[in-house]
Design a protein around this motif. Structure first.
Motif, PDB file in Angstrom:
ATOM      1  N   ALA A  92      -1.017   5.203  28.281  1.00 29.68           N
ATOM      2  CA  ALA A  92      -0.574   3.821  28.118  1.00 29.68           C
ATOM      3  C   ALA A  92      -0.413   3.469  26.639  1.00 29.68           C
ATOM      4  N   ALA A  93      -1.340   3.950  25.810  1.00 27.73           N
ATOM      5  CA  ALA A  93      -1.248   3.684  24.372  1.00 27.73           C
ATOM      6  C   ALA A  93      -0.007   4.335  23.770  1.00 27.73           C
ATOM      7  N   LEU A  94       0.281   5.568  24.173  1.00 32.00           N
ATOM      8  CA  LEU A  94       1.479   6.253  23.679  1.00 32.00           C
ATOM      9  C   LEU A  94       2.746   5.507  24.103  1.00 32.00           C
ATOM     10  N   GLU A 105       9.044  -2.767  15.941  1.00 29.82           N
ATOM     11  CA  GLU A 105       7.729  -3.082  15.365  1.00 29.82           C
ATOM     12  C   GLU A 105       7.036  -1.779  14.940  1.00 29.82           C
ATOM     13  N   ILE A 106       7.485  -1.224  13.827  1.00 28.09           N
ATOM     14  CA  ILE A 106       6.981   0.068  13.386  1.00 28.09           C
ATOM     15  C   ILE A 106       5.509  -0.012  12.986  1.00 28.09           C
ATOM     16  N   ASP A 107       5.127  -1.059  12.284  1.00 29.10           N
ATOM     17  CA  ASP A 107       3.730  -1.190  11.862  1.00 29.10           C
ATOM     18  C   ASP A 107       2.798  -1.307  13.069  1.00 29.10           C
ATOM     19  N   ALA A 108       3.236  -2.047  14.092  1.00 31.75           N
ATOM     20  CA  ALA A 108       2.412  -2.176  15.300  1.00 31.75           C
ATOM     21  C   ALA A 108       2.284  -0.833  15.996  1.00 31.75           C
ATOM     22  N   ALA A 109       3.381  -0.076  16.041  1.00 31.94           N
ATOM     23  CA  ALA A 109       3.336   1.262  16.644  1.00 31.94           C
ATOM     24  C   ALA A 109       2.388   2.166  15.870  1.00 31.94           C
ATOM     25  N   ALA A 110       2.444   2.086  14.545  1.00 37.24           N
ATOM     26  CA  ALA A 110       1.565   2.918  13.716  1.00 37.24           C
ATOM     27  C   ALA A 110       0.092   2.582  13.973  1.00 37.24           C
ATOM     28  N   ASP A 111      -0.209   1.293  14.118  1.00 36.71           N
ATOM     29  CA  ASP A 111      -1.596   0.882  14.382  1.00 36.71           C
ATOM     30  C   ASP A 111      -2.082   1.462  15.709  1.00 36.71           C
ATOM     31  N   ILE A 112      -1.236   1.425  16.728  1.00 34.69           N
ATOM     32  CA  ILE A 112      -1.627   1.959  18.037  1.00 34.69           C
ATOM     33  C   ILE A 112      -1.859   3.466  17.954  1.00 34.69           C
ATOM     34  N   LEU A 113      -0.917   4.169  17.345  1.00 29.18           N
ATOM     35  CA  LEU A 113      -1.007   5.630  17.278  1.00 29.18           C
ATOM     36  C   LEU A 113      -2.185   6.079  16.423  1.00 29.18           C
ATOM     37  N   ASP A 128      -4.092  14.407  19.255  1.00 29.05           N
ATOM     38  CA  ASP A 128      -3.205  15.209  18.406  1.00 29.05           C
ATOM     39  C   ASP A 128      -1.762  14.730  18.524  1.00 29.05           C
ATOM     40  N   LEU A 129      -1.339  14.407  19.737  1.00 26.94           N
ATOM     41  CA  LEU A 129       0.019  13.931  19.943  1.00 26.94           C
ATOM     42  C   LEU A 129       0.231  12.588  19.248  1.00 26.94           C
ATOM     43  N   ALA A 130      -0.769  11.725  19.310  1.00 27.51           N
ATOM     44  CA  ALA A 130      -0.669  10.432  18.626  1.00 27.51           C
ATOM     45  C   ALA A 130      -0.545  10.623  17.117  1.00 27.51           C
ATOM     46  N   ALA A 131      -1.328  11.563  16.568  1.00 25.07           N
ATOM     47  CA  ALA A 131      -1.252  11.834  15.126  1.00 25.07           C
ATOM     48  C   ALA A 131       0.133  12.341  14.747  1.00 25.07           C
ATOM     49  N   LEU A 132       0.698  13.207  15.585  1.00 22.25           N
ATOM     50  CA  LEU A 132       2.041  13.726  15.316  1.00 22.25           C
ATOM     51  C   LEU A 132       3.074  12.609  15.373  1.00 22.25           C
ATOM     52  N   LYS A 133       3.006  11.781  16.394  1.00 26.03           N
ATOM     53  CA  LYS A 133       3.969  10.694  16.527  1.00 26.03           C
ATOM     54  C   LYS A 133       3.830   9.683  15.392  1.00 26.03           C
ATOM     55  N   ALA A 134       2.598   9.444  14.950  1.00 30.43           N
ATOM     56  CA  ALA A 134       2.389   8.529  13.827  1.00 30.43           C
ATOM     57  C   ALA A 134       3.043   9.081  12.565  1.00 30.43           C
ATOM     58  N   ALA A 135       2.925  10.380  12.352  1.00 30.01           N
ATOM     59  CA  ALA A 135       3.525  11.009  11.175  1.00 30.01           C
ATOM     60  C   ALA A 135       5.049  11.020  11.262  1.00 30.01           C
ATOM     61  N   MET A 136       5.593  10.937  12.472  1.00 30.23           N
ATOM     62  CA  MET A 136       7.046  10.969  12.669  1.00 30.23           C
ATOM     63  C   MET A 136       7.697   9.591  12.532  1.00 30.23           C
ATOM     64  N   LEU A 137       6.890   8.538  12.405  1.00 27.82           N
ATOM     65  CA  LEU A 137       7.456   7.205  12.272  1.00 27.82           C
ATOM     66  C   LEU A 137       8.253   7.091  10.971  1.00 27.82           C
ATOM     67  N   PRO A 138       9.278   6.237  10.954  1.00 34.48           N
ATOM     68  CA  PRO A 138      10.066   6.069   9.728  1.00 34.48           C
ATOM     69  C   PRO A 138       9.181   5.740   8.533  1.00 34.48           C
ATOM     70  N   ASN A 139       9.415   6.492   7.454  1.00 31.48           N
ATOM     71  CA  ASN A 139       8.580   6.330   6.263  1.00 31.48           C
ATOM     72  C   ASN A 139       9.363   6.825   5.057  1.00 31.48           C
ATOM     73  N   ASP A 140       9.555   5.964   4.091  1.00 37.06           N
ATOM     74  CA  ASP A 140      10.310   6.345   2.899  1.00 37.06           C
ATOM     75  C   ASP A 140       9.513   7.251   1.975  1.00 37.06           C
ATOM     76  N   ASP A 141       8.205   7.309   2.177  1.00 39.08           N
ATOM     77  CA  ASP A 141       7.347   8.147   1.334  1.00 39.08           C
ATOM     78  C   ASP A 141       7.301   9.550   1.930  1.00 39.08           C
ATOM     79  N   THR A 142       8.228  10.415   1.479  1.00 39.80           N
ATOM     80  CA  THR A 142       8.317  11.763   2.039  1.00 39.80           C
ATOM     81  C   THR A 142       7.058  12.567   1.787  1.00 39.80           C
ATOM     82  N   ALA A 143       6.479  12.415   0.620  1.00 37.51           N
ATOM     83  CA  ALA A 143       5.267  13.165   0.284  1.00 37.51           C
ATOM     84  C   ALA A 143       4.125  12.792   1.225  1.00 37.51           C
ATOM     85  N   ALA A 144       4.001  11.496   1.522  1.00 39.51           N
ATOM     86  CA  ALA A 144       2.949  11.048   2.438  1.00 39.51           C
ATOM     87  C   ALA A 144       3.206  11.562   3.843  1.00 39.51           C
TER      88      ALA A 144
END
Length: 218
Positions: A92-94, A105-113, A128-144
């Motif tokens: 349900a969280a995913l 709502e990218i920030d809200a998605a990041a908080d959930i993941l 692990d899947l949540a961590a992967l999806k969180a890392a895949m969210l749009p982010n201009d900081d490529t290094a992060a």
């Protein structure tokens, strides 16, 4: 048969009956207790099984009901408000995070993941899947983004090949074509890569001008 023989037989039978009754008085309660324990254990197991099945069915019904919501924000709220446990709660969280992304709502998605990834009570595969999806969210900081993906891309991690693929995409987005090709080659050569993933990687490598090896002929 003489009267004495008949008397002896009667006495012998009486002694046997006395011994049998004695054994029943001595061990009867234990046997009854064992039977009651077996019956009670079977009933408790059946009760728990029925309860778990009812809980699973209720979770499934709630998830399907939320999926019927046309509005992404409403769907995200429905998923977030579900009083579920264990794997069902993680699913349900995913789905709530996915709906938040759809709603913009990218920030809200990041908080959930990130919350699911840090939840010690959730099954590890969902964390692990949540961590992967969180890392895949749009982010201009490529290094992060790459830093977040690197722990997930280590061999032995459940989604390491997908994490490596995301690292390659991030490197390409940052103009690091050679670094990305190195990662893509590693994925393409990995025996654990699925057919779909390997084909996707090969197509990308060809698009980047990477010559593919000739097929081995017999």
């Amino acid at each position: 048969m003489s009267n004495s023989d008949s008397f002896i037989d009667e006495v012998t039978e009486e002694v046997k009956r006395d011994k049998l009754y004695g054994q029943m008085r001595k061990y009867g309660p234990i046997a009854v207790a064992l039977v009651l324990a077996l019956v009670g254990g079977a009933a408790w197991t059946e009760y728990r099984s029925a309860k778990e099945q009812a809980r699973a069915e209720a979770a499934g019904d709630a998830i399907y009901a939320a999926l019927d919501e046309a509005d992404a924000a409403t769907r995200a709220t429905a998923f977030a408000d579900m009083p579920l446990e264990g794997g069902a709660n993680a699913v349900a969280a995913l789905m709530a995070a996915s709906s938040q992304v759809e709603a913009g709502e990218i920030d809200a998605a990041a908080d959930i993941l990130n919350g699911l990834a840090a939840d010690d009570t959730a099954p590890q595969m969902y964390r692990d899947l949540a961590a992967l999806k969180a890392a895949m969210l749009p982010n201009d900081d490529t290094a992060a983004k790459i830093a977040a993906l690197e722990p997930l891309a280590r061999p032995g991690q459940p989604y390491y090949l997908l994490a490596m693929e995301q690292i390659a995409y991030a490197q390409l987005g940052n103009g690091e074509t050679e670094a990305a090709l190195t990662v893509l080659r590693q994925i393409e050569e990995d025996a654990a890569a699925s057919r779909g993933l390997r084909e996707r990687i090969q197509n990308l490598m060809i698009a980047l001008g990477e010559p593919m090896p000739e097929p081995v002929t017999q």
